[in-house]
Design a protein around this motif. Structure first.
Motif, PDB file in Angstrom:
ATOM      1  N   PRO A 145       0.810  -1.226   0.000  1.00 57.92           N
ATOM      2  CA  PRO A 145       0.000   0.000   0.000  1.00 57.92           C
ATOM      3  C   PRO A 145       0.842   1.274   0.000  1.00 57.92           C
ATOM      4  CG  PRO A 145      -0.893  -1.572   1.561  1.00 57.92           C
ATOM      5  CD  PRO A 145       0.422  -2.121   1.114  1.00 57.92           C
ATOM      6  N   LEU A 146       1.977   1.236   0.700  1.00 55.91           N
ATOM      7  CA  LEU A 146       2.865   2.397   0.697  1.00 55.91           C
ATOM      8  C   LEU A 146       3.434   2.649  -0.698  1.00 55.91           C
ATOM      9  CD1 LEU A 146       4.436   4.604   2.208  1.00 55.91           C
ATOM     10  CD2 LEU A 146       6.211   2.910   2.665  1.00 55.91           C
ATOM     11  N   LEU A 147       3.771   1.572  -1.407  1.00 60.78           N
ATOM     12  CA  LEU A 147       4.271   1.722  -2.778  1.00 60.78           C
ATOM     13  C   LEU A 147       3.207   2.329  -3.681  1.00 60.78           C
ATOM     14  CD1 LEU A 147       6.216  -1.643  -3.237  1.00 60.78           C
ATOM     15  CD2 LEU A 147       7.179   0.639  -2.949  1.00 60.78           C
ATOM     16  N   GLY A 148       1.957   1.945  -3.464  1.00 68.72           N
ATOM     17  CA  GLY A 148       0.865   2.539  -4.236  1.00 68.72           C
ATOM     18  C   GLY A 148       0.715   4.021  -3.945  1.00 68.72           C
ATOM     19  N   LEU A 149       0.864   4.397  -2.673  1.00 69.50           N
ATOM     20  CA  LEU A 149       0.786   5.810  -2.292  1.00 69.50           C
ATOM     21  C   LEU A 149       1.936   6.602  -2.897  1.00 69.50           C
ATOM     22  CD1 LEU A 149      -0.492   8.064  -0.556  1.00 69.50           C
ATOM     23  CD2 LEU A 149       0.963   7.305   1.336  1.00 69.50           C
ATOM     24  N   LEU A 150       3.139   6.024  -2.863  1.00 70.51           N
ATOM     25  CA  LEU A 150       4.304   6.692  -3.438  1.00 70.51           C
ATOM     26  C   LEU A 150       4.156   6.864  -4.951  1.00 70.51           C
ATOM     27  CD1 LEU A 150       7.295   5.022  -1.544  1.00 70.51           C
ATOM     28  CD2 LEU A 150       6.652   7.428  -1.471  1.00 70.51           C
ATOM     29  N   SER A 151       3.669   5.820  -5.615  1.00 70.26           N
ATOM     30  CA  SER A 151       3.517   5.876  -7.066  1.00 70.26           C
ATOM     31  C   SER A 151       2.516   6.929  -7.501  1.00 70.26           C
ATOM     32  CB  SER A 151       3.091   4.508  -7.604  1.00 70.26           C
ATOM     33  OG  SER A 151       4.062   3.521  -7.296  1.00 70.26           O
ATOM     34  N   SER A 152       1.499   7.188  -6.665  1.00 65.76           N
ATOM     35  CA  SER A 152       0.504   8.208  -6.998  1.00 65.76           C
ATOM     36  C   SER A 152       0.980   9.616  -6.661  1.00 65.76           C
ATOM     37  CB  SER A 152      -0.806   7.925  -6.240  1.00 65.76           C
ATOM     38  OG  SER A 152      -0.597   8.016  -4.828  1.00 65.76           O
ATOM     39  N   ASP A 158      11.625   3.357 -12.361  1.00 61.57           N
ATOM     40  CA  ASP A 158      11.981   1.932 -12.341  1.00 61.57           C
ATOM     41  C   ASP A 158      12.145   1.450 -10.897  1.00 61.57           C
ATOM     42  OD1 ASP A 158      12.694  -0.597 -13.141  1.00 61.57           O
ATOM     43  OD2 ASP A 158      14.798  -0.081 -13.501  1.00 61.57           O
ATOM     44  N   PRO A 159      11.032   1.266 -10.187  1.00 65.74           N
ATOM     45  CA  PRO A 159      11.154   0.796  -8.794  1.00 65.74           C
ATOM     46  C   PRO A 159      11.572  -0.663  -8.736  1.00 65.74           C
ATOM     47  CG  PRO A 159       8.856   0.896  -9.442  1.00 65.74           C
ATOM     48  CD  PRO A 159       9.643   1.473 -10.588  1.00 65.74           C
ATOM     49  N   LYS A 160      12.465  -0.960  -7.818  1.00 63.82           N
ATOM     50  CA  LYS A 160      12.920  -2.334  -7.620  1.00 63.82           C
ATOM     51  C   LYS A 160      12.523  -2.771  -6.212  1.00 63.82           C
ATOM     52  CE  LYS A 160      16.837  -1.914 -10.790  1.00 63.82           C
ATOM     53  NZ  LYS A 160      18.303  -2.008 -10.944  1.00 63.82           N
TER      54      LYS A 160
END
Length: 218
Positions: A145-152, A158-160
Motif C-alpha cells: 500500500p505504501l508503494l501505491g501511495l508513493l507511485s501516486s 523503475d522501482p525495484k
C-alpha cells in the motif's frame, strides 16, 4: 546601460539557481539510516548529524583496555530499537507509517519530483514456518500500500522491490535506498504555500481568540 546588464545578470543567476536540481539521497541498511542533500558536487549530511565536539585529542595518559572497548561499541540505531520493542514486522510498520505521513505533507513538492533510483529489499527470516509466514504477510500488508501511495504522489521510473520469506533461520533484513530529485523552484513554491497557509491559519486563530475575549469582557 551598465545597470541594465547587472540586472540581467542577477536575473539570469536567480533563474539558474531556481532551475538547479536538488537531490535527497537516503539509505537504510543494517538498521542504520543516512540522508544527504546534494546540489551538483556539493553535499551535506542531514542524518546522522556529526558532533563537532567529538574531535581527536592527544591523550596524556593511557586508558584501560576495557574502557576503550566500551567506547568503541556502537549504540543500537532507532530502527534496531524498534525491532527490539515491536518485532521486525512492527518496526517495518512504523517506518511505513512515518513515510506515509511525510508523503501526505510533501505531496505538493513530490508532484514535481522524481524518485530514481529506488530500491526496497525485505527479507523475513525465521526457523518457525508459521511465525515467518505471519511476519511476511504483515510486512507485505504495509509495504505494498505504501508503494501505491508513493507511485501516486511521485514519479518512480523503475522501482525495484523484493520481498521474500526465508525459513532457513537467517536474520531479518530491511534495505532501502533512493534518490529524490526536485527543482529548487518547486521546493520554494511549496514552502511558500505552506508558509502562507500557516500565516492564514494563525491569523484566523488570533482573530477568533480576540473575539472570544471581547465576548467574555462584555
Amino acid at each position: 546601460m551598465l545597470a541594465l546588464y547587472i540586472c540581467c545578470g542577477v536575473l539570469a543567476l536567480l533563474a539558474l539557481i531556481l532551475l538547479l536540481p536538488l537531490s535527497l539521497v537516503f539509505r537504510l541498511e543494517d538498521g542504520a539510516f543516512t540522508a544527504r542533500l546534494r546540489v551538483f558536487f556539493w553535499s551535506v549530511s542531514l542524518y546522522p548529524k556529526k558532533d563537532k565536539k567529538q574531535k581527536a585529542k592527544p591523550l596524556k595518559q593511557k586508558k584501560d583496555k576495557g574502557q576503550k572497548e566500551g567506547k568503541n561499541k556502537k549504540e543500537p540505531s532507532t530502527f534496531q530499537k524498534m525491532v527490539e520493542e515491536k518485532g521486525f514486522s512492527g518496526a517495518v510498520q512504523e517506518v511505513c507509517s512515518l513515510t506515509g505521513k511525510l508523503v501526505g505533507k510533501a505531496k505538493d513538492v513530490l508532484a514535481h519530483a522524481k524518485l530514481y533510483p529506488f530500491h526496497i529489499r525485505v527479507r523475513v527470516g525465521g526457523q518457525d514456518a508459521a511465525v515467518t509466514a505471519i511476519e511476511y504477510g504483515s510486512v507485505c500488508a504495509v509495504i505494498y500500500p505504501l508503494l501505491g501511495l508513493l507511485s501516486s504522489a511521485v514519479r518512480i521510473p523503475d522501482p525495484k522491490v523484493t520481498i521474500s520469506a526465508d525459513y532457513s533461520g537467517v536474520e531479518n533484513e530491511l534495505f532501502l535506498q533512493g534518490k529524490l530529485s526536485c527543482k529548487v523552484f518547486w521546493l520554494l513554491t511549496a514552502l511558500t504555500m505552506v508558509l502562507t497557509q500557516y500565516i492564514k491559519e494563525k491569523a484566523e486563530t488570533n482573530q477568533k481568540s480576540q473575539m472570544n475575549k471581547g465576548g467574555v469582557s462584555s
